[in-house]
Write an enzyme that holds these catalytic residues in place. Sequence first.
Site, PDB file in Angstrom:
ATOM      1  N   ARG A 194      -7.473  -3.005   9.540  1.00  0.00           N
ATOM      2  CA  ARG A 194      -6.334  -3.798  10.221  1.00  0.00           C
ATOM      3  C   ARG A 194      -6.995  -4.575  11.573  1.00  0.00           C
ATOM      4  O   ARG A 194      -6.702  -6.013  11.601  1.00  0.00           O
ATOM      5  CB  ARG A 194      -4.918  -3.158  10.521  1.00  0.00           C
ATOM      6  CG  ARG A 194      -4.434  -2.536   9.152  1.00  0.00           C
ATOM      7  CD  ARG A 194      -3.002  -2.405   9.584  1.00  0.00           C
ATOM      8  NE  ARG A 194      -2.547  -1.393   8.331  1.00  0.00           N
ATOM      9  CZ  ARG A 194      -2.145  -1.926   7.192  1.00  0.00           C
ATOM     10  NH1 ARG A 194      -2.370  -3.512   6.953  1.00  0.00           N
ATOM     11  NH2 ARG A 194      -1.546  -1.171   6.178  1.00  0.00           N
TER      12      ARG A 194
ATOM     13  N   ARG B 226      -6.243   2.092  18.032  1.00  0.00           N
ATOM     14  CA  ARG B 226      -6.054   0.766  17.855  1.00  0.00           C
ATOM     15  C   ARG B 226      -5.730   0.123  19.130  1.00  0.00           C
ATOM     16  O   ARG B 226      -5.715  -1.094  19.511  1.00  0.00           O
ATOM     17  CB  ARG B 226      -4.975   0.588  16.852  1.00  0.00           C
ATOM     18  CG  ARG B 226      -5.556   0.733  15.470  1.00  0.00           C
ATOM     19  CD  ARG B 226      -4.421   0.411  14.577  1.00  0.00           C
ATOM     20  NE  ARG B 226      -5.072   0.335  12.956  1.00  0.00           N
ATOM     21  CZ  ARG B 226      -4.508   0.705  12.067  1.00  0.00           C
ATOM     22  NH1 ARG B 226      -3.214   0.801  12.005  1.00  0.00           N
ATOM     23  NH2 ARG B 226      -5.070   0.611  10.887  1.00  0.00           N
TER      24      ARG B 226
ATOM     25  N   ASP C 122       2.011  -0.540  11.678  1.00  0.00           N
ATOM     26  CA  ASP C 122       0.931  -1.069  11.039  1.00  0.00           C
ATOM     27  C   ASP C 122       0.581  -2.464  11.549  1.00  0.00           C
ATOM     28  O   ASP C 122      -0.394  -2.915  10.990  1.00  0.00           O
ATOM     29  CB  ASP C 122       1.109  -0.893   9.501  1.00  0.00           C
ATOM     30  CG  ASP C 122       0.623   0.710   8.984  1.00  0.00           C
ATOM     31  OD1 ASP C 122       0.389   1.354   9.759  1.00  0.00           O
ATOM     32  OD2 ASP C 122       1.112   0.832   8.040  1.00  0.00           O
TER      33      ASP C 122
ATOM     34  N   LYS D  84       0.841  -1.180  -0.053  1.00  0.00           N
ATOM     35  CA  LYS D  84      -0.221   0.037  -0.066  1.00  0.00           C
ATOM     36  C   LYS D  84       0.831   1.279  -0.061  1.00  0.00           C
ATOM     37  O   LYS D  84       0.572   2.163  -0.738  1.00  0.00           O
ATOM     38  CB  LYS D  84      -1.056   0.041   1.283  1.00  0.00           C
ATOM     39  CG  LYS D  84      -1.828   1.120   1.363  1.00  0.00           C
ATOM     40  CD  LYS D  84      -3.163   0.795   1.979  1.00  0.00           C
ATOM     41  CE  LYS D  84      -3.093   1.048   3.662  1.00  0.00           C
ATOM     42  NZ  LYS D  84      -2.986   2.401   4.072  1.00  0.00           N
ATOM     43  N   SER D  85       1.825   1.165   0.857  1.00  0.00           N
ATOM     44  CA  SER D  85       2.709   2.506   0.845  1.00  0.00           C
ATOM     45  C   SER D  85       3.300   2.890  -0.486  1.00  0.00           C
ATOM     46  O   SER D  85       3.649   4.058  -0.818  1.00  0.00           O
ATOM     47  CB  SER D  85       3.832   2.432   2.119  1.00  0.00           C
ATOM     48  OG  SER D  85       3.249   2.154   3.324  1.00  0.00           O
TER      49      SER D  85
ATOM     50  N   GLN E  17       5.131   9.357   7.148  1.00  0.00           N
ATOM     51  CA  GLN E  17       4.351  10.233   6.371  1.00  0.00           C
ATOM     52  C   GLN E  17       4.696  11.503   6.467  1.00  0.00           C
ATOM     53  O   GLN E  17       4.743  12.479   5.459  1.00  0.00           O
ATOM     54  CB  GLN E  17       2.842  10.110   6.806  1.00  0.00           C
ATOM     55  CG  GLN E  17       2.258   8.775   6.509  1.00  0.00           C
ATOM     56  CD  GLN E  17       0.788   8.467   6.997  1.00  0.00           C
ATOM     57  OE1 GLN E  17       0.288   9.341   7.720  1.00  0.00           O
ATOM     58  NE2 GLN E  17       0.385   7.446   6.691  1.00  0.00           N
TER      59      GLN E  17
ATOM     60  N   GLY F 229      -5.184   8.474   5.297  1.00  0.00           N
ATOM     61  CA  GLY F 229      -4.172   9.245   6.125  1.00  0.00           C
ATOM     62  C   GLY F 229      -2.990   9.505   5.099  1.00  0.00           C
ATOM     63  O   GLY F 229      -2.341  10.865   5.083  1.00  0.00           O
TER      64      GLY F 229
ATOM     65  N   LYS G 293      -4.577   6.283  14.649  1.00  0.00           N
ATOM     66  CA  LYS G 293      -4.812   5.420  13.498  1.00  0.00           C
ATOM     67  C   LYS G 293      -6.121   5.545  12.934  1.00  0.00           C
ATOM     68  O   LYS G 293      -6.835   6.245  13.260  1.00  0.00           O
ATOM     69  CB  LYS G 293      -4.091   4.153  13.503  1.00  0.00           C
ATOM     70  CG  LYS G 293      -2.837   4.044  13.617  1.00  0.00           C
ATOM     71  CD  LYS G 293      -1.933   4.557  12.358  1.00  0.00           C
ATOM     72  CE  LYS G 293      -0.402   4.102  12.390  1.00  0.00           C
ATOM     73  NZ  LYS G 293      -0.055   4.503  11.213  1.00  0.00           N
TER      74      LYS G 293
ATOM     75  N   ARG H 139      -8.406  12.691  12.415  1.00  0.00           N
ATOM     76  CA  ARG H 139      -7.089  12.401  12.574  1.00  0.00           C
ATOM     77  C   ARG H 139      -6.290  13.763  12.443  1.00  0.00           C
ATOM     78  O   ARG H 139      -6.769  14.627  11.602  1.00  0.00           O
ATOM     79  CB  ARG H 139      -6.752  11.495  11.302  1.00  0.00           C
ATOM     80  CG  ARG H 139      -7.422   9.770  11.583  1.00  0.00           C
ATOM     81  CD  ARG H 139      -7.143   9.085  10.680  1.00  0.00           C
ATOM     82  NE  ARG H 139      -5.667   8.598  10.885  1.00  0.00           N
ATOM     83  CZ  ARG H 139      -5.155   7.880   9.935  1.00  0.00           C
ATOM     84  NH1 ARG H 139      -5.919   7.283   8.975  1.00  0.00           N
ATOM     85  NH2 ARG H 139      -3.804   7.418  10.206  1.00  0.00           N
TER      86      ARG H 139
END
Length: 446
Positions: free
Chosen positions: A394, A353, A322, A26-27, A176, A100, A349, A128
Amino acid sequence: MSSQAGERLVARGGLPCGRVRVAGDKSISHRAAMFGALAEGETRITGFLAGEDCLATLTAFRRMGVATEGPDTGGNLRIAGVGLDGLQPPEEPLAMGNSGTSMRLLAGLLAGQHFPTVLTGDASLRNRPMNRVAEPLTRMGARIRAEGEGGRPPLRIEPAPDLKGRHHVLEVASAQVKSALMLAGLYADGETCVTEPAPTRDHTERMLAAFGYPISRDGATVCLDGGGRLGGTDLAIPGDLSSATFFLVAAAIIPGAELTIEEVGINPTRRGGLDILRAMGADIREANPRTLGGEPVADLEVRGGRLHGINIPTQTVPLAIDEFPALFVAAAAAEGRTVLREAEELRVKESDRIQVMAYGLQALGVAAEPLADGIVIDGGAMSGGKVDAHGDHRVAMAFAVASVVAEGPIEVTGAEAIRTSFPDFLDVVERAGLRVATITEGSNHG
């Protein structure tokens, strides 16, 4: 808090065996779309993740005049790059959905454009924090403002023709934030440097190199000069290690399991989850190591056994941020106590979480004590039961794979969010030998 009406999973365990592939990283997919759009010439990508988060990034560039073809079911994508100065003003705010990564990285990229933009997202994303990106960008001369309460989205970005390169020393390790500042640095006068307090994933640096943009690194500091160019290229995206971790955990916690996950990225700045699982006694082997698209990859072979609890080393936290929902399941199945500290980032997140995983584990009979910056989990027997993923992809996947050691079925509400990062999760689960069914509903559950 209740899940939105949508999908629930019913997971009935199984014995993980065989060979599977997980979705593209994904990143890396986010960054490939961004740099492909800003490059001069065509970029051809294989393995692009067609999840909702990455598609939000791709759609944003289409709305700024970038022509694309795909992605098809095989993750093949072509992007006709417009160059660093070729983006066009979008006609409406750019919707980032739940992503995000999209919002924070695009904030840096759009800070140097000649047109105004607004970045928004769904209810979760609008809750966020964004000041961690907005404030250092402002110090470069960016005109960016978080319009929500407490520095939350939407983000309004006005043209800033006088961006200046500067040396940023980050207080919190964040790939990020680092990436957003480097993207702004492409448009800044002079040199932009970012110094990290601890290593974070380096996909942006690798991607810049793949597109021919010079960068330099000296220890914890990475630098680039503004005013260069990116050249279109061919990229192959490996399997996502964060997605693979759910299957590593599923196989590692049950004796008799033997599972191979093919062609997974094993970037050194992403290996924290692997290191934590091995420290807990997981039998994981990296076979057939090679390089794919500038990233190290391997086939991960895992054999099931008995894990033991550990004090998770704090230096691994940024390298496994993650993976913790899955790692909490490993801790719940292990013998003894696992303690995580210095992980406050998990509270901001897609969900909190720490708290959401603690609630879910407690609902399954596991002793889980949330801390301000982490959690304490005492491993033991896990019952079946009902848990709420609170719209967090997740969390939903973590409880689905927990069913391999549960004494009864686990029902997970709020599971529709899985599509943001792993749209074919249920297909891979089935190929791995797990029994997970999804039910679409029209009323609230939780």
